[in-house]
Design a protein around this motif. Structure first.
Motif, PDB file in Angstrom:
ATOM      1  N   THR A  68       0.837  -1.195   0.000  1.00 10.80           N
ATOM      2  CA  THR A  68       0.000   0.000   0.000  1.00 10.80           C
ATOM      3  C   THR A  68       0.873   1.247   0.000  1.00 10.80           C
ATOM      4  O   THR A  68       1.973   1.258   0.550  1.00 10.80           O
ATOM      5  CB  THR A  68      -0.954   0.013   1.199  1.00 10.80           C
ATOM      6  OG1 THR A  68      -1.891   1.095   1.055  1.00 10.80           O
ATOM      7  CG2 THR A  68      -0.218   0.170   2.522  1.00 10.80           C
ATOM      8  N   LEU A  98      -0.320  -7.046  -8.139  1.00 11.70           N
ATOM      9  CA  LEU A  98      -1.506  -7.894  -8.074  1.00 11.70           C
ATOM     10  C   LEU A  98      -1.110  -9.328  -8.438  1.00 11.70           C
ATOM     11  O   LEU A  98      -1.004  -9.687  -9.603  1.00 11.70           O
ATOM     12  CB  LEU A  98      -2.596  -7.400  -9.024  1.00 11.70           C
ATOM     13  CG  LEU A  98      -3.887  -8.235  -9.044  1.00 11.70           C
ATOM     14  CD1 LEU A  98      -4.544  -8.254  -7.666  1.00 11.70           C
ATOM     15  CD2 LEU A  98      -4.846  -7.712 -10.096  1.00 11.70           C
ATOM     16  N   ASP A 102      -3.536 -10.230  -3.233  1.00 10.31           N
ATOM     17  CA  ASP A 102      -4.831 -10.121  -3.895  1.00 10.31           C
ATOM     18  C   ASP A 102      -5.397  -8.707  -3.907  1.00 10.31           C
ATOM     19  O   ASP A 102      -6.387  -8.446  -4.585  1.00 10.31           O
ATOM     20  CB  ASP A 102      -5.843 -11.067  -3.249  1.00 10.31           C
ATOM     21  CG  ASP A 102      -6.068 -10.781  -1.777  1.00 10.31           C
ATOM     22  OD1 ASP A 102      -5.247 -10.041  -1.181  1.00 10.31           O
ATOM     23  OD2 ASP A 102      -7.064 -11.290  -1.221  1.00 10.31           O
ATOM     24  N   ASN A 103      -4.784  -7.741  -3.188  1.00 10.90           N
ATOM     25  CA  ASN A 103      -5.406  -6.413  -3.135  1.00 10.90           C
ATOM     26  C   ASN A 103      -4.399  -5.305  -2.824  1.00 10.90           C
ATOM     27  O   ASN A 103      -4.487  -4.656  -1.773  1.00 10.90           O
ATOM     28  CB  ASN A 103      -6.533  -6.402  -2.100  1.00 10.90           C
ATOM     29  CG  ASN A 103      -7.356  -5.137  -2.172  1.00 10.90           C
ATOM     30  OD1 ASN A 103      -7.535  -4.551  -3.241  1.00 10.90           O
ATOM     31  ND2 ASN A 103      -7.871  -4.692  -1.027  1.00 10.90           N
ATOM     32  N   PRO A 104      -3.444  -5.019  -3.709  1.00 12.90           N
ATOM     33  CA  PRO A 104      -2.580  -3.852  -3.498  1.00 12.90           C
ATOM     34  C   PRO A 104      -3.414  -2.573  -3.577  1.00 12.90           C
ATOM     35  O   PRO A 104      -4.301  -2.446  -4.427  1.00 12.90           O
ATOM     36  CB  PRO A 104      -1.568  -3.936  -4.642  1.00 12.90           C
ATOM     37  CG  PRO A 104      -2.240  -4.763  -5.686  1.00 12.90           C
ATOM     38  CD  PRO A 104      -3.128  -5.717  -4.959  1.00 12.90           C
ATOM     39  N   THR A 105      -3.159  -1.614  -2.685  1.00 15.74           N
ATOM     40  CA  THR A 105      -3.956  -0.391  -2.632  1.00 15.74           C
ATOM     41  C   THR A 105      -3.064   0.847  -2.664  1.00 15.74           C
ATOM     42  O   THR A 105      -1.896   0.816  -2.278  1.00 15.74           O
ATOM     43  CB  THR A 105      -4.806  -0.359  -1.349  1.00 15.74           C
ATOM     44  OG1 THR A 105      -3.958  -0.439  -0.203  1.00 15.74           O
ATOM     45  CG2 THR A 105      -5.803  -1.509  -1.331  1.00 15.74           C
ATOM     46  N   TYR A 106      -3.649   1.947  -3.139  1.00 12.28           N
ATOM     47  CA  TYR A 106      -2.968   3.241  -3.218  1.00 12.28           C
ATOM     48  C   TYR A 106      -1.620   3.113  -3.953  1.00 12.28           C
ATOM     49  O   TYR A 106      -0.614   3.670  -3.531  1.00 12.28           O
ATOM     50  CB  TYR A 106      -2.804   3.862  -1.835  1.00 12.28           C
ATOM     51  CG  TYR A 106      -4.141   4.193  -1.207  1.00 12.28           C
ATOM     52  CD1 TYR A 106      -4.813   5.367  -1.546  1.00 12.28           C
ATOM     53  CD2 TYR A 106      -4.745   3.296  -0.342  1.00 12.28           C
ATOM     54  CE1 TYR A 106      -6.062   5.652  -1.014  1.00 12.28           C
ATOM     55  CE2 TYR A 106      -6.000   3.570   0.200  1.00 12.28           C
ATOM     56  CZ  TYR A 106      -6.652   4.747  -0.150  1.00 12.28           C
ATOM     57  OH  TYR A 106      -7.890   5.013   0.377  1.00 12.28           O
ATOM     58  N   HIS A 151      -3.571  -3.422 -10.344  1.00 12.82           N
ATOM     59  CA  HIS A 151      -4.938  -3.709  -9.912  1.00 12.82           C
ATOM     60  C   HIS A 151      -5.810  -2.471 -10.143  1.00 12.82           C
ATOM     61  O   HIS A 151      -5.902  -1.586  -9.289  1.00 12.82           O
ATOM     62  CB  HIS A 151      -4.916  -4.096  -8.441  1.00 12.82           C
ATOM     63  CG  HIS A 151      -6.243  -4.538  -7.889  1.00 12.82           C
ATOM     64  ND1 HIS A 151      -7.304  -4.939  -8.688  1.00 12.82           N
ATOM     65  CD2 HIS A 151      -6.677  -4.652  -6.601  1.00 12.82           C
ATOM     66  CE1 HIS A 151      -8.323  -5.270  -7.933  1.00 12.82           C
ATOM     67  NE2 HIS A 151      -7.972  -5.104  -6.648  1.00 12.82           N
ATOM     68  N   GLY A 178      -8.382  -1.608  -7.398  1.00 11.42           N
ATOM     69  CA  GLY A 178      -7.964  -1.469  -6.009  1.00 11.42           C
ATOM     70  C   GLY A 178      -8.187  -0.065  -5.470  1.00 11.42           C
ATOM     71  O   GLY A 178      -8.070   0.932  -6.186  1.00 11.42           O
ATOM     72  N   GLU A 179      -8.478   0.028  -4.194  1.00 15.64           N
ATOM     73  CA  GLU A 179      -8.738   1.317  -3.558  1.00 15.64           C
ATOM     74  C   GLU A 179      -7.535   2.248  -3.705  1.00 15.64           C
ATOM     75  O   GLU A 179      -6.410   1.903  -3.349  1.00 15.64           O
ATOM     76  CB  GLU A 179      -9.043   1.120  -2.080  1.00 15.64           C
ATOM     77  CG  GLU A 179      -9.380   2.417  -1.344  1.00 15.64           C
ATOM     78  CD  GLU A 179      -9.685   2.195   0.119  1.00 15.64           C
ATOM     79  OE1 GLU A 179      -9.982   3.186   0.815  1.00 15.64           O
ATOM     80  OE2 GLU A 179      -9.618   1.030   0.564  1.00 15.64           O
ATOM     81  N   ASN A 183      -5.888   3.151  -6.248  1.00 16.43           N
ATOM     82  CA  ASN A 183      -4.930   2.884  -7.316  1.00 16.43           C
ATOM     83  C   ASN A 183      -5.165   3.824  -8.498  1.00 16.43           C
ATOM     84  O   ASN A 183      -6.312   4.022  -8.923  1.00 16.43           O
ATOM     85  CB  ASN A 183      -5.014   1.436  -7.769  1.00 16.43           C
ATOM     86  CG  ASN A 183      -4.549   0.463  -6.706  1.00 16.43           C
ATOM     87  OD1 ASN A 183      -3.927   0.864  -5.723  1.00 16.43           O
ATOM     88  ND2 ASN A 183      -4.847  -0.810  -6.885  1.00 16.43           N
TER      89      ASN A 183
END
Length: 241
Positions: free
Chosen positions: A159, A181, A189-193, A219, A222-223, A225
């Motif tokens: 992140t 990702l 499963d969920n890299p963010t920012y 991703h 993703g949040e 991203n």
């Protein structure tokens, strides 16, 4: 520059090494260390309460089977980093800007995976306005470059990674860049920012930057991203993959 005659393991806070040639590997065990206008061997920065800033310098990891600079709380500015298995391996709290990462070293007959920049998980990493490449040819036992800049969620989630205005040079590796990702990895499963903005990819000899392509594993859902303004070296827009 004059020869460095201080300790190779630095434990004194706020140590300054300026205009020195350092022949031994440096191990940073304290906070606020600054290296400037110097030539050094590899540097190890790891642990709680440690930090390093290195500016206007050359770092040569030589034949070390690890990063030329690693592993956390590092700022690198206007420096050349070469040698080692990876130029810089770093997370968390790392800033690399206006620098040149290249010229890694592969042990003869070893199936090593090399890279320009590598993170295996973590947070708060920025790469800004660098030229980054893994430029070592593959060997015949499966060794070679993974790519020029890769982040993998092997040991923790990813992140707050920023890649801005970098030049990713063509590599004999699989992909020039990989952005985290990887559902097959423990935290992948969920890299963010993850922000990838205004970078340039070199097409290189095969027109594709690397064996399989310029980039992978971003991703898009993703949040936080963000992918924007990224192009090939001929100005053609490059879409997230």
């Amino acid at each position: 520059m004059t020869p460095y005659d201080g300790p190779c393991e630095i434990t004194q806070p706020n140590t300054i090494i300026d205009a020195k040639t350092v022949s031994c590997p440096l191990v940073i065990r304290t906070t606020g260390v600054v290296i400037s206008r110097s030539k050094t061997s590899r540097i190890d920065v790891d642990g709680r309460g440690v930090s390093l800033t290195i500016e206007d310098s050359e770092v040569d990891g030589g034949k070390w089977q690890g990063p030329a600079i690693g592993f956390s709380n590092v700022t690198v500015r206007r420096s050349e980093v070469r040698g080692g298995q990876t130029s810089i391996q770093c997370t968390p709290e790392c800033l690399v800007e206006d620098s040149w990462l290249h010229g890694q070293y592969m042990q003869p007959g070893k199936p090593q995976h090399l890279g320009g920049f590598l993170s295996n998980g973590g947070h708060d990493v920025t790469l800004r306005h660098n030229t980054i490449v893994c430029d070592v040819p593959d060997n015949d036992v499966g060794g070679g470059c993974s790519g020029s800049a890769q982040i993998y969620a092997d040991f923790s989630a990813l992140t707050r990674f920023r890649f801005e205005r970098n030049f990713f040079r063509a590599t004999p590796g699989g992909f020039c860049t990989s952005f985290g990702l990887n559902p097959g990895k423990s935290f992948g499963d969920n890299p963010t920012y993850v922000v990838v903005a205004d970078n340039v990819w070199e097409r290189g000899p095969n027109g594709n930057c690397a064996v399989y392509g310029p980039t992978t594993s971003f991703h898009t859902g993703g949040e936080g991203n963000t992918w924007r303004g990224n192009v090939w070296d001929d100005g053609t827009p490059l879409e997230a993959r």
